[in-house]
Design a protein around this motif. Structure first.
Motif, short mmCIF file in Angstrom:
data_model
loop_
_atom_site.label_atom_id
_atom_site.label_comp_id
_atom_site.label_asym_id
_atom_site.label_seq_id
_atom_site.Cartn_x
_atom_site.Cartn_y
_atom_site.Cartn_z
N PHE A 34 -7.90 13.71 -3.19
CA PHE A 34 -8.46 14.21 -4.45
C PHE A 34 -7.78 13.50 -5.62
CE2 PHE A 34 -10.13 18.14 -2.45
CZ PHE A 34 -9.34 18.22 -1.33
N TYR A 36 -7.08 14.79 -9.59
CA TYR A 36 -7.18 15.84 -10.61
C TYR A 36 -6.72 15.26 -11.94
CZ TYR A 36 -7.87 19.84 -7.40
OH TYR A 36 -8.37 20.74 -6.50
N GLY A 43 -4.95 23.51 -17.48
CA GLY A 43 -4.82 23.43 -16.04
C GLY A 43 -5.41 22.15 -15.50
N LEU A 44 -5.44 22.01 -14.20
CA LEU A 44 -5.94 20.80 -13.56
C LEU A 44 -7.43 20.92 -13.29
CD1 LEU A 44 -2.83 21.31 -12.42
CD2 LEU A 44 -3.36 19.19 -11.26
N LYS A 49 -13.37 13.94 -4.96
CA LYS A 49 -12.71 14.19 -3.68
C LYS A 49 -13.31 13.33 -2.59
CE LYS A 49 -15.68 18.15 -2.54
NZ LYS A 49 -15.72 19.58 -2.16
N PHE A 90 -3.41 13.20 -11.39
CA PHE A 90 -2.67 13.46 -10.16
C PHE A 90 -3.52 13.09 -8.95
CE2 PHE A 90 1.03 15.56 -11.77
CZ PHE A 90 0.63 16.15 -12.96
N ASN A 98 -8.55 21.15 6.67
CA ASN A 98 -8.34 22.28 5.77
C ASN A 98 -8.39 21.76 4.34
OD1 ASN A 98 -7.89 24.89 5.07
ND2 ASN A 98 -5.83 25.02 5.88
N ALA A 99 -9.55 21.20 4.00
CA ALA A 99 -9.64 20.31 2.84
C ALA A 99 -9.25 20.96 1.53
CB ALA A 99 -11.06 19.75 2.73
N GLY A 100 -9.37 22.28 1.42
CA GLY A 100 -9.04 22.88 0.14
C GLY A 100 -7.62 23.36 0.04
N ASN A 101 -6.93 23.36 1.14
CA ASN A 101 -5.61 23.98 1.16
C ASN A 101 -4.52 22.96 1.41
OD1 ASN A 101 -7.00 26.40 0.90
ND2 ASN A 101 -7.20 26.61 3.09
N MET A 102 -3.28 23.41 1.39
CA MET A 102 -2.12 22.59 1.69
C MET A 102 -2.14 21.30 0.90
SD MET A 102 -1.57 23.08 5.77
CE MET A 102 -0.07 22.10 5.70
N LEU A 103 -2.33 21.40 -0.40
CA LEU A 103 -2.35 20.22 -1.26
C LEU A 103 -0.94 19.72 -1.49
CD1 LEU A 103 -4.91 21.22 -4.05
CD2 LEU A 103 -5.33 20.14 -1.83
N PHE A 105 0.86 17.02 -4.04
CA PHE A 105 0.58 16.27 -5.27
C PHE A 105 1.51 15.07 -5.40
CE2 PHE A 105 -2.25 18.90 -7.93
CZ PHE A 105 -2.31 20.04 -7.15
N GLY A 106 0.97 14.00 -5.97
CA GLY A 106 1.80 12.90 -6.42
C GLY A 106 2.51 13.29 -7.71
N TYR B 33 -3.49 30.80 -5.04
CA TYR B 33 -2.27 30.00 -4.96
C TYR B 33 -1.48 30.15 -6.26
CZ TYR B 33 -5.64 27.50 -1.95
OH TYR B 33 -6.61 27.16 -1.04
N GLY B 98 -11.78 26.47 2.58
CA GLY B 98 -12.07 25.06 2.77
C GLY B 98 -12.57 24.35 1.53
N GLY B 99 -12.72 25.05 0.44
CA GLY B 99 -13.26 24.45 -0.77
C GLY B 99 -12.16 23.95 -1.70
N GLN B 101 -9.68 23.58 -4.91
CA GLN B 101 -8.98 24.57 -5.71
C GLN B 101 -9.35 24.43 -7.18
OE1 GLN B 101 -4.77 24.80 -4.86
NE2 GLN B 101 -5.09 24.30 -2.71
N GLY B 104 -6.18 27.63 -13.24
CA GLY B 104 -6.09 28.20 -14.57
C GLY B 104 -5.31 27.30 -15.50
N ASP B 105 -5.19 27.71 -16.76
CA ASP B 105 -4.49 26.89 -17.76
C ASP B 105 -2.97 27.03 -17.67
OD1 ASP B 105 -6.99 27.23 -20.41
OD2 ASP B 105 -6.83 25.84 -18.71
#
Lengths: 115, 112
Positions: A34, A36, A43-44, A49, A90, A98-103, A105-106, B33, B98-99, B101, B104-105
């Protein structure tokens, strides 16, 4: 284990010139990737993706990124920078199962756009 | 659709005081999260909830940080007592299974 390295902490371009933000990843799994963007005090926001479909991914605001497995890279590009593109970017990796989880980040690349 | 809501936006406290942050995720998002983003770094996951259960809290400093998600919707993150190194932006995000994230700000915390 997975990790992300953004090769430049700061990138400065002139308005109207191309943008290249570099990202290399390491993952034990076949990853999802991804980009961001984070504007000041915000926020991000997800730009784009990659989840094992087409290797060239198009995102919002004219950005795109190409997944190159042989180079373990996922560089972000845009043909022509706008002033509004100035922000922190980022690169993020996640296990593809688990594409949406366990991110992970750089460290981020701050893009500055000069008039 | 309404995005992820966080409050307060800014908080200044002295070290050893306590502080709490609140997050309301996007409606229908079961996964929530909390991240800590120290100045100049990428966000680091502190805790992940699935509904009202904890999925991953391996990076949460449990001697001073706590989080809960009663009823599987809103969540609070608490720090007690705060240390100088806790100065950071605390981001909340939510997702469908699975989607991607959605963030928020954030709450910017300064410790004096």
């Amino acid at each position: 284990a997975q990790s992300v390295t953004q090769l430049d902490s700061h990138v400065s371009v002139s308005e109207g010139t191309p943008v290249l933000l570099r990202c290399n990843y390491s993952s034990s799994y076949s990853p999802s990737l991804f980009w961001y963007v984070q504007h000041p005090n915000k926020g991000l926001q997800l730009l784009l993706k990659y989840t094992s479909a087409a290797t060239l991914v198009k995102g919002i605001n004219g950005f795109e990124a190409e997944f190159k497995k042989s180079e373990t890279s996922f560089h972000l590009t845009k043909p022509s920078a706008h002033m509004s593109d100035a922000a922190e970017y980022f690169c993020v990796v996640s296990p593809s199962n688990n594409a949406g989880n366990m991110l992970t980040f750089g460290g981020g690349t701050r893009l500055m756009v000069k008039p | 659709e309404a995005g992820v809501a966080q409050s307060p936006r800014y908080k200044i406290i002295e070290k050893r005081q306590s502080v709490a942050f609140w997050c309301n995720p996007i409606s229908g998002h079961a996964t929530l999260y909390w991240y800590q983003q120290i100045l100049g770094q990428g966000p680091k996951l502190l805790i992940q909830f699935q509904n009202n259960g904890v999925v991953d809290d391996s990076q949460l400093p449990k001697d001073r940080f706590s989080a809960e998600r009663l009823k599987g919707v809103d969540s609070t993150l608490k720090i007690q007592p705060a240390k100088l190194e806790d100065s950071a932006v605390y981001l909340c995000a939510s997702s469908l299974p699975g989607g991607p994230q959605h963030f928020g700000d954030g709450t910017r915390l300064s410790i004096l």
